[in-house]
Design an enzyme around this catalytic site. Structure first.
Site, mmCIF file in Angstrom:
data_model
loop_
_atom_site.group_PDB
_atom_site.id
_atom_site.type_symbol
_atom_site.label_atom_id
_atom_site.label_comp_id
_atom_site.label_asym_id
_atom_site.label_seq_id
_atom_site.Cartn_x
_atom_site.Cartn_y
_atom_site.Cartn_z
ATOM 1 N N CYS A 199 -78.150 9.436 -107.027
ATOM 2 C CA CYS A 199 -77.510 8.135 -106.897
ATOM 3 C C CYS A 199 -78.344 7.182 -106.032
ATOM 4 C CB CYS A 199 -76.134 8.352 -106.270
ATOM 5 S SG CYS A 199 -75.254 6.835 -106.069
ATOM 6 N N CYS A 220 -68.271 7.581 -112.841
ATOM 7 C CA CYS A 220 -68.465 7.453 -111.393
ATOM 8 C C CYS A 220 -68.955 6.029 -111.126
ATOM 9 C CB CYS A 220 -69.501 8.479 -110.946
ATOM 10 S SG CYS A 220 -69.901 8.329 -109.207
ATOM 11 N N GLU A 237 -75.181 1.139 -109.684
ATOM 12 C CA GLU A 237 -75.280 2.229 -110.661
ATOM 13 C C GLU A 237 -73.908 2.803 -110.995
ATOM 14 O OE1 GLU A 237 -79.505 3.830 -108.833
ATOM 15 O OE2 GLU A 237 -77.927 5.279 -109.264
ATOM 16 N N CYS A 255 -76.585 7.837 -94.440
ATOM 17 C CA CYS A 255 -76.730 9.291 -94.613
ATOM 18 C C CYS A 255 -78.188 9.614 -94.957
ATOM 19 C CB CYS A 255 -75.794 9.810 -95.710
ATOM 20 S SG CYS A 255 -74.073 9.425 -95.360
ATOM 21 N N LEU A 264 -68.338 16.281 -96.341
ATOM 22 C CA LEU A 264 -68.421 16.977 -95.055
ATOM 23 C C LEU A 264 -69.869 17.379 -94.749
ATOM 24 C CD1 LEU A 264 -66.493 17.904 -92.801
ATOM 25 C CD2 LEU A 264 -66.378 20.116 -93.954
ATOM 26 N N HIS A 265 -70.441 18.174 -95.628
ATOM 27 C CA HIS A 265 -71.867 18.527 -95.634
ATOM 28 C C HIS A 265 -72.366 19.368 -94.462
ATOM 29 C CE1 HIS A 265 -71.928 15.922 -99.005
ATOM 30 N NE2 HIS A 265 -71.999 14.790 -98.354
ATOM 31 N N CYS A 278 -75.356 0.340 -98.922
ATOM 32 C CA CYS A 278 -74.388 1.042 -98.060
ATOM 33 C C CYS A 278 -74.914 1.009 -96.633
ATOM 34 C CB CYS A 278 -74.244 2.491 -98.526
ATOM 35 S SG CYS A 278 -73.024 3.429 -97.576
ATOM 36 N N CYS A 328 -79.575 10.284 -98.640
ATOM 37 C CA CYS A 328 -79.066 9.403 -99.698
ATOM 38 C C CYS A 328 -79.993 8.215 -99.955
ATOM 39 C CB CYS A 328 -77.686 8.909 -99.265
ATOM 40 S SG CYS A 328 -76.975 7.748 -100.424
ATOM 41 N N GLY A 342 -72.327 3.059 -102.164
ATOM 42 C CA GLY A 342 -71.366 2.449 -101.231
ATOM 43 C C GLY A 342 -70.333 3.421 -100.703
ATOM 44 N N GLU A 343 -69.708 3.026 -99.604
ATOM 45 C CA GLU A 343 -68.615 3.800 -98.997
ATOM 46 C C GLU A 343 -67.312 3.076 -99.379
ATOM 47 O OE1 GLU A 343 -67.570 6.557 -97.033
ATOM 48 O OE2 GLU A 343 -65.707 5.456 -97.304
HETATM 49 S S1 SF4 Z 1 -73.506 5.951 -100.396
HETATM 50 FE FE1 SF4 Z 1 -72.280 7.644 -99.599
HETATM 51 S S2 SF4 Z 1 -73.787 9.276 -99.165
HETATM 52 FE FE2 SF4 Z 1 -74.924 7.338 -99.414
HETATM 53 S S3 SF4 Z 1 -75.162 6.528 -97.308
HETATM 54 FE FE3 SF4 Z 1 -73.315 5.609 -98.225
HETATM 55 S S4 SF4 Z 1 -71.644 6.968 -97.540
HETATM 56 FE FE4 SF4 Z 1 -73.546 8.094 -97.263
#
Ligand code: SF4
Length: 358
Positions: free
Chosen positions: A343, A115, A102, A126, A225-226, A122, A129, A169-170
């Site tokens: 997302c 973005c 996306e 998290c 951070l969250h 990923c 997510c 993704g990270e």
């Molecule tokens: S995409 Fe970002 S928020 Fe989602 S699991 Fe991966 S690191 Fe975490």
């Protein structure tokens, strides 16, 4: 076949759009062409954004045929687009191997911001997510990251001025390709997007943050951070078990010292989880003395994942506490709220549809 520095080969052919300026010049010379052909080819791919060798009118026909035989041009194609009333566009992009990612276009007074995703899926897990639901499928190539920006610029006919690495993704889990992509985006030979207009968001991979500091890029580093303490953060983000907040903050201080770039902290507000007055005061204490900016994100809830969005009054109260404690803070403008897609949701829906079709 091995790729050249991140120029991943998807088939037997070379992924030529993942080669940087210098690598492309060398590649072209190896094929017996003059160096200036490399410059022409680079311009067709990264400035004119053409998607076929046949359209590269000033290259000799024999050279174009050779390229066709030995190389692939990246095809990132918009399979679905949702446009919100405020102009925000959410794109489901199809990759050449059938995977989906996306990308989002946001329109601001200062220009168009895109973005992008950096991985298919990923592995960070998290809890709030949608992108992590099926785990990591694979890293994106350099050309697939650039291709998302190029496709949106082709569709809209408008210049992209800012890029945010905060989609699926990270980014620091796909380190070499991401750094190479940032350099290609900003090096003056392609779209020439200033590094100051590029933001990379990470869940806090300490080793890679320290490595990134050495790259001396002028991008903005954003840390997801969250939570104001390790216990709560570990509940929300499994990666927090590996790196404590204090380790992340030390890496951030180091990053600031080496790059002189102010750090952004992203804080998704989740009702009853991390949005209390005490959380705000603890966050202020944690960040006091750091040259930083806090971006409060009202959660975009995901079905089956953690959390609800707090009331607006509660979000503003949280902001007020940070301000009283001299922390620079903004609430992220809600964009595209009427298209309702956090997302990763579009991709998950598409994959479910594909499974149904099977
Ligand atoms: S995409 Fe970002 S928020 Fe989602 S699991 Fe991966 S690191 Fe975490």
């Amino acid at each position: 076949l091995a790729g050249i520095n991140g120029g991943v080969v998807l088939t037997e052919k070379t992924d030529i759009q993942s080669l940087n300026w210098q690598e492309l010049t060398e590649y072209v010379q190896q094929t017996g062409q003059k160096a200036f052909r490399g410059r022409q080819l680079y311009q067709w791919m990264h400035k004119n954004l053409v998607q076929s060798f046949g359209k590269m009118a000033n290259l000799p026909k024999s050279f174009r045929e050779e390229l066709e035989k030995n190389c692939t041009l990246c095809r990132v194609q918009a399979a679905e687009r949702q446009v919100s009333s405020d102009g925000t566009g959410k794109y489901l992009m199809r990759l050449s191997d059938g995977n989906y990612i996306e990308s989002v276009l946001m329109k601001y007074k200062y220009g168009n911001s895109v973005c992008i995703s950096t991985q298919v899926g990923c592995r960070m897990g998290c809890r709030f997510c949608a992108s992590t639901v099926g785990g990591l499928v694979r890293n994106l190539t350099v050309s697939e990251m650039l291709g998302q920006i190029y496709e949106i610029q082709r569709i809209t006919g408008e210049r992209v001025s800012n890029v945010i690495l905060m989609g699926i993704g990270e980014p620091l889990d796909n380190y070499s390709n991401v750094v190479k992509m940032i350099r290609m985006l900003s090096d003056g030979h392609g779209l020439q997007i200033s590094q100051r207009n590029i933001t990379l968001s990470t869940c806090g991979l300490v080793g890679q943050i320290r490595r990134l500091a050495e790259e001396k890029l002028a991008i903005t580093l954003a840390i997801s951070l969250h939570a104001p303490n390790d216990t709560l953060r570990q509940e929300m983000m499994p990666i927090a078990k590996q790196y404590s907040i204090s380790e992340i903050l030390l890496a951030c201080q180091d990053y600031f010292k080496k790059t002189n770039r102010r750090i952004t902290f992203e804080y998704s507000l989740i009702e009853g989880k991390n949005d209390s007055g005490t959380d705000a005061r603890n966050l202020a204490t944690l960040l006091s003395g750091l040259n930083c900016h806090v971006n409060l994100i009202p959660l975009n809830p995901v079905k089956g994942r953690m959390g609800k969005r707090p009331q607006r009054s509660r979000i503003e109260a949280f902001q007020a506490i940070l301000e009283r404690n001299h922390i620079k803070v903004t609430i992220r403008r809600e964009m595209g709220s009427d298209i309702h897609a956090a997302c990763g949701q579009l991709r998950n829906n598409r994959e479910r549809d594909d499974l149904t079709l099977l």
